[in-house]
Design a protein around this motif. Sequence first.
Motif, mmCIF file in Angstrom:
data_model
loop_
_atom_site.group_PDB
_atom_site.id
_atom_site.type_symbol
_atom_site.label_atom_id
_atom_site.label_comp_id
_atom_site.label_asym_id
_atom_site.label_seq_id
_atom_site.Cartn_x
_atom_site.Cartn_y
_atom_site.Cartn_z
ATOM 1 N N ALA A 38 -15.249 5.582 41.231
ATOM 2 C CA ALA A 38 -16.573 6.052 40.820
ATOM 3 C C ALA A 38 -17.261 6.614 42.060
ATOM 4 C CB ALA A 38 -17.379 4.907 40.207
ATOM 5 N N GLY A 39 -16.917 7.862 42.379
ATOM 6 C CA GLY A 39 -17.443 8.496 43.594
ATOM 7 C C GLY A 39 -16.345 8.629 44.629
ATOM 8 N N ALA A 40 -15.438 9.580 44.428
ATOM 9 C CA ALA A 40 -14.307 9.748 45.346
ATOM 10 C C ALA A 40 -14.809 10.119 46.739
ATOM 11 C CB ALA A 40 -13.364 10.822 44.818
ATOM 12 N N ILE A 65 -12.681 -0.877 39.747
ATOM 13 C CA ILE A 65 -13.314 0.418 40.013
ATOM 14 C C ILE A 65 -13.824 0.430 41.447
ATOM 15 C CG2 ILE A 65 -15.204 1.977 39.418
ATOM 16 C CD1 ILE A 65 -14.989 1.042 36.542
ATOM 17 N N ASP A 66 -13.381 1.439 42.209
ATOM 18 C CA ASP A 66 -13.859 1.618 43.577
ATOM 19 C C ASP A 66 -15.139 2.453 43.528
ATOM 20 O OD1 ASP A 66 -14.407 2.169 46.179
ATOM 21 O OD2 ASP A 66 -12.396 2.884 46.697
ATOM 22 N N GLY A 67 -16.251 1.749 43.629
ATOM 23 C CA GLY A 67 -17.543 2.428 43.663
ATOM 24 C C GLY A 67 -18.201 2.249 45.015
ATOM 25 N N ALA A 68 -17.370 2.142 46.062
ATOM 26 C CA ALA A 68 -17.870 1.816 47.408
ATOM 27 C C ALA A 68 -19.063 2.711 47.766
ATOM 28 C CB ALA A 68 -16.756 1.960 48.439
ATOM 29 N N TYR A 69 -18.886 4.004 47.520
ATOM 30 C CA TYR A 69 -19.981 4.935 47.788
ATOM 31 C C TYR A 69 -20.858 5.147 46.542
ATOM 32 C CZ TYR A 69 -21.763 9.689 47.211
ATOM 33 O OH TYR A 69 -22.510 10.771 46.854
ATOM 34 N N GLY A 70 -20.228 5.418 45.402
ATOM 35 C CA GLY A 70 -20.967 5.994 44.272
ATOM 36 C C GLY A 70 -21.660 5.027 43.340
ATOM 37 N N LEU A 94 -18.428 -2.142 45.911
ATOM 38 C CA LEU A 94 -19.502 -1.241 46.336
ATOM 39 C C LEU A 94 -19.993 -1.664 47.707
ATOM 40 C CD1 LEU A 94 -22.943 -2.035 45.744
ATOM 41 C CD2 LEU A 94 -21.703 -2.805 43.756
ATOM 42 N N ASP A 95 -20.424 -0.682 48.456
ATOM 43 C CA ASP A 95 -20.850 -0.891 49.836
ATOM 44 C C ASP A 95 -22.354 -0.701 49.957
ATOM 45 O OD1 ASP A 95 -18.560 -1.567 51.211
ATOM 46 O OD2 ASP A 95 -18.110 0.474 51.870
ATOM 47 N N PRO A 96 -23.121 -1.774 49.985
ATOM 48 C CA PRO A 96 -24.562 -1.598 50.214
ATOM 49 C C PRO A 96 -24.862 -0.832 51.509
ATOM 50 C CG PRO A 96 -24.134 -3.803 49.408
ATOM 51 C CD PRO A 96 -22.787 -3.169 49.668
ATOM 52 N N HIS A 97 -23.916 -0.866 52.484
ATOM 53 C CA HIS A 97 -24.174 -0.119 53.732
ATOM 54 C C HIS A 97 -23.986 1.387 53.544
ATOM 55 C CE1 HIS A 97 -19.714 -0.981 54.649
ATOM 56 N NE2 HIS A 97 -19.792 0.327 54.534
ATOM 57 N N LYS A 98 -23.576 1.799 52.363
ATOM 58 C CA LYS A 98 -23.555 3.235 52.108
ATOM 59 C C LYS A 98 -24.826 3.600 51.337
ATOM 60 C CE LYS A 98 -18.634 3.891 52.540
ATOM 61 N NZ LYS A 98 -17.364 4.029 51.821
ATOM 62 N N TRP A 99 -24.722 3.618 49.995
ATOM 63 C CA TRP A 99 -25.820 4.221 49.238
ATOM 64 C C TRP A 99 -26.885 3.229 48.775
ATOM 65 C CZ3 TRP A 99 -24.923 8.433 44.940
ATOM 66 C CH2 TRP A 99 -25.781 9.503 45.191
HETATM 67 C C1 LIG Z 1 -16.201 4.111 52.168
HETATM 68 C C2 LIG Z 1 -15.243 3.939 51.067
HETATM 69 C C3 LIG Z 1 -14.250 2.973 51.152
HETATM 70 C C4 LIG Z 1 -14.065 2.120 52.379
HETATM 71 O O1 LIG Z 1 -15.141 1.247 52.535
HETATM 72 P P1 LIG Z 1 -15.401 0.472 53.917
HETATM 73 O O2 LIG Z 1 -16.651 -0.241 53.711
HETATM 74 O O3 LIG Z 1 -15.444 1.493 54.997
HETATM 75 O O4 LIG Z 1 -14.229 -0.447 54.077
HETATM 76 C C5 LIG Z 1 -13.401 2.830 50.076
HETATM 77 N N1 LIG Z 1 -13.525 3.594 48.984
HETATM 78 C C6 LIG Z 1 -14.474 4.535 48.855
HETATM 79 C C7 LIG Z 1 -14.568 5.348 47.590
HETATM 80 C C8 LIG Z 1 -15.371 4.744 49.901
HETATM 81 O O5 LIG Z 1 -16.320 5.682 49.782
#
Ligand SMILES: *Cc1c(COP(=O)(O)O)cnc(C)c1O
Length: 280
Positions: A38-40, A65-70, A94-99
């Motif tokens: 979810a957000g390549a 689902i990899d929504g790390a960014y999206g 999901l990565d709160p340190h992103k979005w």
């Molecule tokens: C950034 C990202 C990752 C990696 O996340 P990290 O927090 O750097 O380990 C994996 N998948 C997607 C879609 C990303 O945007």
Amino acid sequence: MRWIRTNSALKLDVVDLEENIRQDLEKGLQPFLVLATAGAVGTGVVDDLRSIGAVARKYDLWYHIDGAYGAPAAGLEELAGLFDGLADADSIALDPHKWFYAPLEAGCILVKDPGHMTDTFSYRPPYYRFENYEDAPGINFYEYGPQNSRGFRALKVWTGFQQAGRSGIQQMLRHDIAMAQLLFDLAQALPDFEAYMVSLSIVTFRYIPGSGMHDDVLNTLNEQIMLALQRSGQAFLTNAVVDGVFFLRACFVNFRTTADDVRALPGQIRTIAGSIGAKQ
Ligand SMILES: *Cc1c(COP(=O)(O)O)cnc(C)c1O
């Protein structure tokens, strides 16, 4: 691991997914996990989450689902359709340190059934004695993941949520998406730029200073532009490579980026491209 084809919209091809599962089953292999995005990273594309979830359910696969960014953008009403099916996941990264704008680093995983985590990670050696506590401790986080001693990363995420609130975060997300759309529109309107794609707050585009230029030449030129621009400190673009074509990639996750910053970018790219040409 099976890498699944993408379709013309760069989304995971659900037909190819099911075909790969069937082939593995025929070979006596046991598929157990399907992973959608979810957000390549490169393009910001969101897979067809609902259809992939249906395949996962049909074959009894864990659905991640990899929504790390999206994933945070799923909180925008206008994008509900794009994220349809997100709730079918067994787990979402999901990565709160992103979005969610938290400082590095604060990664997060959401799991539908927390029992799966404790079943996997909980251990109660003799030196951890909780059984005889008068008021049994509610949640021991070490029982929910591989990490035992752990820092309070959640605090900065929680603080950000408290400060901005749901509507504040929505406002920042919409701002970033608007900046991406602005850059895409500029690239589309300018004769020496090619706009490739905008999805969420990621724009992919490239600089094409003349007609009839071969992709190899353009790839090299755009890579040099990216590196020189990064070094210049004016803007930080990265790249996405799609079918062998090197695109410049802008990913807006900073609420301080302004429309003027975006409008300045094409000129900065031209100037940098000119200085590269002059050196050759
Ligand atoms: C950034 C990202 C990752 C990696 O996340 P990290 O927090 O750097 O380990 C994996 N998948 C997607 C879609 C990303 O945007």
